[in-house]
Design a protein around this motif. Sequence first.
Motif, PDB file in Angstrom:
ATOM      1  N   HIS A 215       8.812 -70.397  46.029  1.00 10.24           N
ATOM      2  CA  HIS A 215       9.343 -71.416  45.223  1.00 10.24           C
ATOM      3  C   HIS A 215       8.352 -71.688  44.201  1.00 10.24           C
ATOM      4  O   HIS A 215       8.946 -71.804  42.945  1.00 10.24           O
ATOM      5  CB  HIS A 215       9.550 -72.667  46.014  1.00 10.24           C
ATOM      6  N   ALA A 216       7.150 -71.624  44.348  1.00  9.00           N
ATOM      7  CA  ALA A 216       6.136 -71.695  43.382  1.00  9.00           C
ATOM      8  C   ALA A 216       6.321 -70.661  42.332  1.00  9.00           C
ATOM      9  O   ALA A 216       5.989 -70.849  40.966  1.00  9.00           O
ATOM     10  CB  ALA A 216       4.718 -71.893  43.814  1.00  9.00           C
ATOM     11  N   ARG A 218       8.623 -69.037  41.380  1.00  6.69           N
ATOM     12  CA  ARG A 218       9.723 -68.977  40.234  1.00  6.69           C
ATOM     13  C   ARG A 218       9.312 -69.702  38.904  1.00  6.69           C
ATOM     14  O   ARG A 218       9.501 -69.412  37.817  1.00  6.69           O
ATOM     15  CB  ARG A 218      11.102 -69.661  40.727  1.00  6.69           C
ATOM     16  N   ASP A 219       8.333 -70.856  38.944  1.00  4.45           N
ATOM     17  CA  ASP A 219       7.928 -71.668  38.049  1.00  4.45           C
ATOM     18  C   ASP A 219       6.706 -70.947  37.192  1.00  4.45           C
ATOM     19  O   ASP A 219       6.594 -71.491  35.907  1.00  4.45           O
ATOM     20  CB  ASP A 219       7.384 -73.031  38.393  1.00  4.45           C
ATOM     21  N   LEU A 220       6.387 -70.030  37.585  1.00  2.87           N
ATOM     22  CA  LEU A 220       5.260 -69.187  37.187  1.00  2.87           C
ATOM     23  C   LEU A 220       5.780 -67.750  36.210  1.00  2.87           C
ATOM     24  O   LEU A 220       5.034 -67.117  35.578  1.00  2.87           O
ATOM     25  CB  LEU A 220       4.155 -68.943  38.114  1.00  2.87           C
ATOM     26  N   THR A 227      17.165 -66.187  41.039  1.00  6.17           N
ATOM     27  CA  THR A 227      16.469 -65.675  42.037  1.00  6.17           C
ATOM     28  C   THR A 227      17.717 -65.514  43.126  1.00  6.17           C
ATOM     29  O   THR A 227      18.640 -66.068  43.354  1.00  6.17           O
ATOM     30  CB  THR A 227      15.531 -66.938  42.500  1.00  6.17           C
TER      31      THR A 227
END
Length: 654
Positions: A215-216, A218-220, A227
């Motif tokens: 999950h983290a 994806r934001d990076l 996804t």
Amino acid sequence: MTVIQPDWVPDPSLVGKTRIVRFATWLGTRGYASFDDVTDYAALHAWSVAHPGEFWAAVAEFFEVDWSTAPTGALTERRMPGAVWFPDGTLNFGAHLLRAGADDQDAVVLVAENGSRTAITYAELRTQAFAVAGRLRALGVEPGDRVAAYLPNCVEGVVAFVATALVGAVWAQTGLDYAAPSAADRMAQLEPRVLIAGSGYHFGGTVHDRRADAHALRDLLPGLQHTITVETAGLTHPLDDASTWADALAADPDPTAVAVPFAHPLWVLFTSGTTGKPKGIVHGHGGVLLEQLVSPGLHMDVRGDDVFFWFTTPNWMMWNAQVCGLLHGATIVLYDGRPRPDALWPLVADLGVTVFGTSPGFLEASQRAGLEPGRELDLSKLRLVGVTGSVLPASANAWFRHHVSASVQLGSMSGGTDICGIFVASAPTTPVYDGEISAPALGAAVQVWNADGEEVPAGTPGEMVITEPMPSMPLRFWADPDDRKLNDTYFADFPGVWRHGDLTVRTERGTVVILGRSDATINRHGVRLGSAEIYDAISDLPEVADALVVGVEEPDGGYWLPLFVVPHGSPDPANLVSLLRQRITERASPRHAPDDVVIVSRLPHTRTGKRLEVPVKRILQGADPEQVINRGAVDDPEALDALVAAARTKRGQR
């Protein structure tokens, strides 16, 4: 001159049946080259490097490469960097992965550490790959777009890669054992359009839950548009604004294989990232195809009736090479879990593995554990054990012959992520000398040079260089538009010649001995020593579980050679130190004996299991650890801290 006899020789009754002999014979019938003895590997190799264009053209013809558009030549710009291979030719790597295997034959077998197994046939692989390709196209993925995977060793990863190649998109992958920031250090550079994310993996008897990191991540990843979640290790994976693997398999299938130029990007592999931000190495459809036709096809003789199992992880280029067993119609085996010798040898027997790939460390661990695979298991189908990842000590060869098989070839090889292939290796027609690699690989013009760019005599250590281009050399580094990083990495020391960074010896027999990385060379009192010689000297000691040696130049002109050792069992420390000094002095030389033996509970490695000689050396020379090593690329950062603390304590006591 003393004639040294090989420790293993090919069975003459089997040599004539190998594909490499059939290839040498075929070369004569097609007018490429004629050999008095088609089993003479040295003659075949000499021709391959003297005529690189003809050799690689012959490989393409022999293996019947399926050109969408025929090329107008083979090697039209014979230079490094910037060689031009097969201009105007178009093809698709993914299509070649799907063309060989019989429909009802297992294509991929996944074995998890808990014993569970999953398998798909070639027919199922084709069906699933076409569906996932259709899903990617529906998500807007076009040729040149990037698809990133954050997965364990799993069947879905193979399917997703094949689908990505069919679309003409660019594949990149990191394993779930990387934390989200470390995975992003690699994949954020690529700005992928789609992320395929798993949920967990098996290791050490535990299922590791990585859903929060997925999950983290994806934001990076800048520019990420979608996804696809994959349930791995039995963990469900709900994510907002994501679709599932089941959705991908249910998509309208699209079997179209996009015809792309020979040098169209296929995948990006990453350097270890231990000494800086990982560099993305871009390889092309055509170059990888030809290299992987030669590496497993000729050197390992992998064919359609083989079961091909190379223990690896998605972080290592051997994952990519393992998948390339599909080019030859073989059944490939994946393993999700910790590579315990008492688990993998029974798996080799149970699955009828014919070609097994592993590391020197695995063989040494098998030896320390007192295993007797050849006596306790049915390994009758095993034909070749390939070994790479670090230097194979001579003692491991001897243990293998006595405790695994005297008839199976133990083939040491070395190459790298740089070419996703091999520079030096064994072949079915080459003998094995313990502690040596049998020969330079076909198409690899390997020489050993001194610092002045002169070839050194046999028996003299020097830099391994490659003097002729190979089609799987990197197209470029990612985000390196002027090729500055590429040139600095390979061509700065010898313009126009590839310097690989291995301290190497060519013997009078034509074999190769790699002494270690040249930037980690021990230069004691003006004499260059290879760290591999020290590891070799102690490799068969049951009291040693792991070791690391570095040579540290000190500011006052002194030199410090510490040996860090993880003991196996509970040996007396003083006796262990004495034993190590004696063994190294006897088997290597007094010059190799360490100044200090530092006993530690564990040692750090890269995430692909390689020793951290260069970063540790630089830290002990006083460099800021944060400047020389990326902790996210280390398998055990706390072990690194403990090693550095122990070293500084020991130095302070001297």
